[in-house]
Motif scaffolding. Structure first.
Motif, mmCIF file in Angstrom:
data_model
loop_
_atom_site.group_PDB
_atom_site.id
_atom_site.type_symbol
_atom_site.label_atom_id
_atom_site.label_comp_id
_atom_site.label_asym_id
_atom_site.label_seq_id
_atom_site.Cartn_x
_atom_site.Cartn_y
_atom_site.Cartn_z
ATOM 1 N N GLY A 1 34.829 31.016 7.360
ATOM 2 C CA GLY A 1 34.717 29.670 6.826
ATOM 3 C C GLY A 1 34.421 29.591 5.350
ATOM 4 N N ASN A 2 34.388 30.736 4.635
ATOM 5 C CA ASN A 2 34.032 30.712 3.216
ATOM 6 C C ASN A 2 34.840 31.735 2.439
ATOM 7 O OD1 ASN A 2 32.294 31.872 0.823
ATOM 8 N ND2 ASN A 2 31.528 29.811 1.200
ATOM 9 N N SER A 3 35.440 31.293 1.337
ATOM 10 C CA SER A 3 36.219 32.176 0.475
ATOM 11 C C SER A 3 35.718 32.086 -0.954
ATOM 12 C CB SER A 3 37.706 31.773 0.513
ATOM 13 O OG SER A 3 38.441 32.461 -0.483
ATOM 14 N N MET A 4 35.635 33.212 -1.621
ATOM 15 C CA MET A 4 35.285 33.222 -3.035
ATOM 16 C C MET A 4 36.369 32.575 -3.882
ATOM 17 S SD MET A 4 32.307 34.484 -3.444
ATOM 18 C CE MET A 4 31.075 35.559 -2.696
ATOM 19 N N ALA A 5 37.572 32.412 -3.316
ATOM 20 C CA ALA A 5 38.662 31.750 -4.011
ATOM 21 C C ALA A 5 38.634 30.237 -3.804
ATOM 22 C CB ALA A 5 40.004 32.311 -3.548
ATOM 23 N N GLY A 6 37.648 29.758 -3.057
ATOM 24 C CA GLY A 6 37.521 28.336 -2.774
ATOM 25 C C GLY A 6 37.956 27.977 -1.372
ATOM 26 N N GLY A 7 37.158 27.133 -0.716
ATOM 27 C CA GLY A 7 37.487 26.706 0.640
ATOM 28 C C GLY A 7 37.609 27.883 1.578
ATOM 29 N N THR A 8 38.747 27.969 2.233
ATOM 30 C CA THR A 8 39.039 29.105 3.117
ATOM 31 C C THR A 8 40.346 29.778 2.693
ATOM 32 O OG1 THR A 8 40.101 27.607 4.715
ATOM 33 C CG2 THR A 8 37.769 28.132 5.075
ATOM 34 N N LYS A 9 40.574 29.825 1.383
ATOM 35 C CA LYS A 9 41.795 30.404 0.838
ATOM 36 C C LYS A 9 41.738 31.931 0.895
ATOM 37 C CE LYS A 9 43.388 28.589 -2.918
ATOM 38 N NZ LYS A 9 43.510 28.247 -4.361
ATOM 39 N N SER A 10 42.789 32.541 1.367
ATOM 40 C CA SER A 10 42.887 34.004 1.386
ATOM 41 C C SER A 10 42.989 34.534 -0.035
ATOM 42 C CB SER A 10 44.114 34.440 2.173
ATOM 43 O OG SER A 10 44.094 33.957 3.492
ATOM 44 N N TYR A 11 42.435 35.734 -0.255
ATOM 45 C CA TYR A 11 42.586 36.341 -1.578
ATOM 46 C C TYR A 11 42.700 37.849 -1.466
ATOM 47 C CZ TYR A 11 37.379 36.869 -1.654
ATOM 48 O OH TYR A 11 36.059 37.169 -1.390
ATOM 49 N N GLY A 12 43.080 38.477 -2.592
ATOM 50 C CA GLY A 12 43.529 39.851 -2.593
ATOM 51 C C GLY A 12 42.546 40.886 -2.109
ATOM 52 N N SER A 13 41.404 41.002 -2.770
ATOM 53 C CA SER A 13 40.484 42.090 -2.451
ATOM 54 C C SER A 13 40.018 42.031 -1.006
ATOM 55 C CB SER A 13 39.287 42.082 -3.404
ATOM 56 O OG SER A 13 38.711 40.799 -3.506
ATOM 57 N N MET A 14 39.760 40.833 -0.480
ATOM 58 C CA MET A 14 39.305 40.741 0.905
ATOM 59 C C MET A 14 40.436 40.988 1.894
ATOM 60 S SD MET A 14 36.068 40.463 1.132
ATOM 61 C CE MET A 14 36.117 41.635 -0.239
ATOM 62 N N THR A 15 41.666 40.686 1.518
ATOM 63 C CA THR A 15 42.776 40.957 2.439
ATOM 64 C C THR A 15 42.995 42.458 2.588
ATOM 65 O OG1 THR A 15 43.819 38.833 1.938
ATOM 66 C CG2 THR A 15 45.217 40.551 2.900
ATOM 67 N N TYR A 16 42.949 43.185 1.486
ATOM 68 C CA TYR A 16 43.049 44.650 1.592
ATOM 69 C C TYR A 16 41.840 45.221 2.324
ATOM 70 C CZ TYR A 16 47.159 44.864 -1.382
ATOM 71 O OH TYR A 16 48.431 44.735 -1.874
ATOM 72 N N PHE B 1 42.466 48.295 -2.902
ATOM 73 C CA PHE B 1 43.923 48.406 -2.755
ATOM 74 C C PHE B 1 44.326 49.861 -2.522
ATOM 75 C CE2 PHE B 1 47.878 49.537 -4.878
ATOM 76 C CZ PHE B 1 48.789 48.574 -4.459
ATOM 77 N N ALA B 2 43.829 50.767 -3.378
ATOM 78 C CA ALA B 2 44.229 52.170 -3.296
ATOM 79 C C ALA B 2 43.796 52.798 -1.982
ATOM 80 C CB ALA B 2 43.641 52.941 -4.477
ATOM 81 N N LYS B 3 42.563 52.550 -1.579
ATOM 82 C CA LYS B 3 42.081 53.130 -0.324
ATOM 83 C C LYS B 3 42.858 52.582 0.869
ATOM 84 C CE LYS B 3 37.343 54.488 -1.346
ATOM 85 N NZ LYS B 3 35.912 54.266 -1.002
ATOM 86 N N THR B 4 43.185 51.303 0.832
ATOM 87 C CA THR B 4 43.915 50.695 1.946
ATOM 88 C C THR B 4 45.306 51.290 2.071
ATOM 89 O OG1 THR B 4 42.680 48.637 1.694
ATOM 90 C CG2 THR B 4 44.759 48.527 2.912
ATOM 91 N N MET B 5 46.004 51.425 0.949
ATOM 92 C CA MET B 5 47.351 51.980 1.011
ATOM 93 C C MET B 5 47.322 53.432 1.470
ATOM 94 S SD MET B 5 49.053 49.376 0.457
ATOM 95 C CE MET B 5 50.618 50.218 0.640
ATOM 96 N N ARG B 6 46.285 54.157 1.095
ATOM 97 C CA ARG B 6 46.188 55.547 1.531
ATOM 98 C C ARG B 6 45.975 55.633 3.030
ATOM 99 N NH1 ARG B 6 42.151 58.803 3.787
ATOM 100 N NH2 ARG B 6 40.613 57.979 2.362
ATOM 101 N N VAL B 7 45.039 54.842 3.588
ATOM 102 C CA VAL B 7 44.811 54.933 5.028
ATOM 103 C C VAL B 7 45.988 54.358 5.812
ATOM 104 C CG1 VAL B 7 42.295 54.889 4.791
ATOM 105 C CG2 VAL B 7 43.514 52.747 5.192
ATOM 106 N N MET B 8 46.761 53.464 5.182
ATOM 107 C CA MET B 8 47.975 52.975 5.834
ATOM 108 C C MET B 8 49.051 54.053 5.888
ATOM 109 S SD MET B 8 48.042 49.810 6.986
ATOM 110 C CE MET B 8 49.767 49.359 6.868
ATOM 111 N N GLY B 9 48.979 55.033 4.982
ATOM 112 C CA GLY B 9 49.991 56.083 4.942
ATOM 113 C C GLY B 9 51.326 55.605 4.429
#
Length: 388
Positions: free
Chosen positions: A229-244, A293-301
């Motif tokens: 229910g809370n986003s640092m981007a405002g409201g409940t907007k998705s954003y980059g660092s939390m999505t990765y 981002f880097a860690k996520t892409m690495r574990v994604m392979g």
């Protein structure tokens, strides 16, 4: 002195399909261009050399356990693979963390016990000393005990169920949870431990996916927010660092890449792929974003991403060039556009940048998901007590 100014914001359409080209996990290089690989290694070495000049007499960086732990992890996970045998700068840093350990297994000074313990656990795992096994297991048990669940009176219907926060307040968040889950995975928490399933419930409630998120606010773009229910981007907007962070946490919590929750999150990445900013946050948390981002892409392979406009991105090479362009002549990195979330601190940002660059290489010193400090025998001897 200053990095070149490069601020062309990439904007992508929403209609094309996401394509991800997988490569086998393991020794294959993420960067194939030898010249670029050499430049990355040189940048890492210059960053680590600068960090040496910033270490305090007590062995710490910034007299802070969390920043000390992140700096130590940068050394250990670099292509040099520094260990305790490589010098007093490593031993003194670890000694500083040891001195901050509490009887309950936490590792911190005055505040933020969960965050500091999680990143300290990563560092202790990475340096590769079996003598650290009891400290690691104690820290692992402390983190498990911090999860909000029935032991604290939470029920599965509570929106914060399964989360983990800083430890100073009563509100879990995805940022602290991702650090905790990464450290628990490194420290060998068994896959059948109930901690993972509890964490999945909290992760679902941080994702804009109404099919799996039972909160009324949930949309369906697949991205993630800071806490339900809370986003640092405002409201409940998705954003980059939390999505990765959400994708990486799903994988650490034992979801497979073809799971629809991960696939929808990858759709969000397709539509928002950029390394010029933290999507929807601009310069705020930019280096945290690069690191995650880097860690996520690495574990994604994954080797490449094809964005929503059909353009193929070699993420490792692109990230490497972006970070190389931002390194200062002295060897450090700093976010001079936004100091929010400690990104005005050169030590923290340099450590994050080194770790992000290290993920673009194959020949990392301690590039492994298991904990080289925690052998099976040491783990049994330390007798971990799982939270039921």
């Amino acid at each position: 002195m200053m990095h070149p100014t490069r601020r062309t914001l990439l904007t992508f359409g929403l209609s094309a399909a996401l394509l991800l080209t997988a490569v086998p996990a393991g020794p294959q290089a993420a960067i194939e261009d030898e010249q670029l690989r050499d430049e990355v290694k040189s940048a890492i070495d210059r960053g680590l050399k600068w960090l040496r000049t910033q270490q305090k007499e007590d062995g710490s960086w910034e007299h802070h356990p969390g920043i000390t732990a992140i700096a130590l992890t940068a050394y250990a996970r670099s292509h040099r693979g520094y260990t305790l045998e490589d010098g007093p700068f490593m031993r003194n840093g670890v000694r500083f963390l040891r001195d901050k350990a509490k009887p309950d297994g936490s590792i911190y000074d005055r505040d933020l016990p969960v965050y500091n313990t999680a990143v300290s656990l990563m560092a202790l795992c990475a340096v590769g000393s079996p003598d650290l096994a009891p400290l690691i297991v104690a820290g692992r048990n402390f983190l498990v005990a911090q999860q909000t669940d029935e032991g604290e009176g939470y029920e599965q219907g509570d929106k914060f169920y399964g989360g983990i926060g800083y430890g100073n307040d009563e509100r879990p968040d995805l940022s602290n949870l991702q650090f905790a889950l990464e450290s628990l995975k490194a420290a060998g928490l068994p896959e059948d431990d109930p901690t993972w399933d509890r964490a999945l419930k909290f992760l679902e409630r941080c994702q804009n996916r109404s099919e799996s998120n039972d909160q009324a606010w949930a949309a369906n773009d697949g991205g993630f927010v800071y806490y339900p229910g809370n986003s640092m981007a405002g409201g409940t907007k998705s954003y980059g660092s939390m999505t990765y962070a959400g994708i990486k946490s799903f994988i650490h919590a034992n979801l497979k890449k073809d799971d629809p929750r991960i696939q929808l999150a990858l759709d969000w990445i397709r539509n928002n792929y950029t390394l010029e900013e933290n999507p929807e946050m601009g310069a705020q948390g930019l280096y945290y974003y690069y690191h995650t981002f880097a860690k996520t892409m690495r574990v994604m392979g994954e080797r490449t991403i094809v964005d929503a406009q059909g353009r193929t991105h070699d993420w490792a090479a692109e990230l490497a060039r972006e970070l190389l362009s931002r390194q200062r002549d002295e060897g450090y990195w700093v976010n001079d556009e936004s100091a929010r979330w400690w990104e005005g601190n050169k030590v923290l940002v340099t450590s994050e940048s080194v770790m992000a660059l290290a993920e673009t290489l194959a020949d990392l010193g301690q590039r492994r998901d298991e904990c080289p400090s925690l052998t099976a025998a040491a783990a049994r001897e330390a007798a971990p007590a799982a939270k039921e």
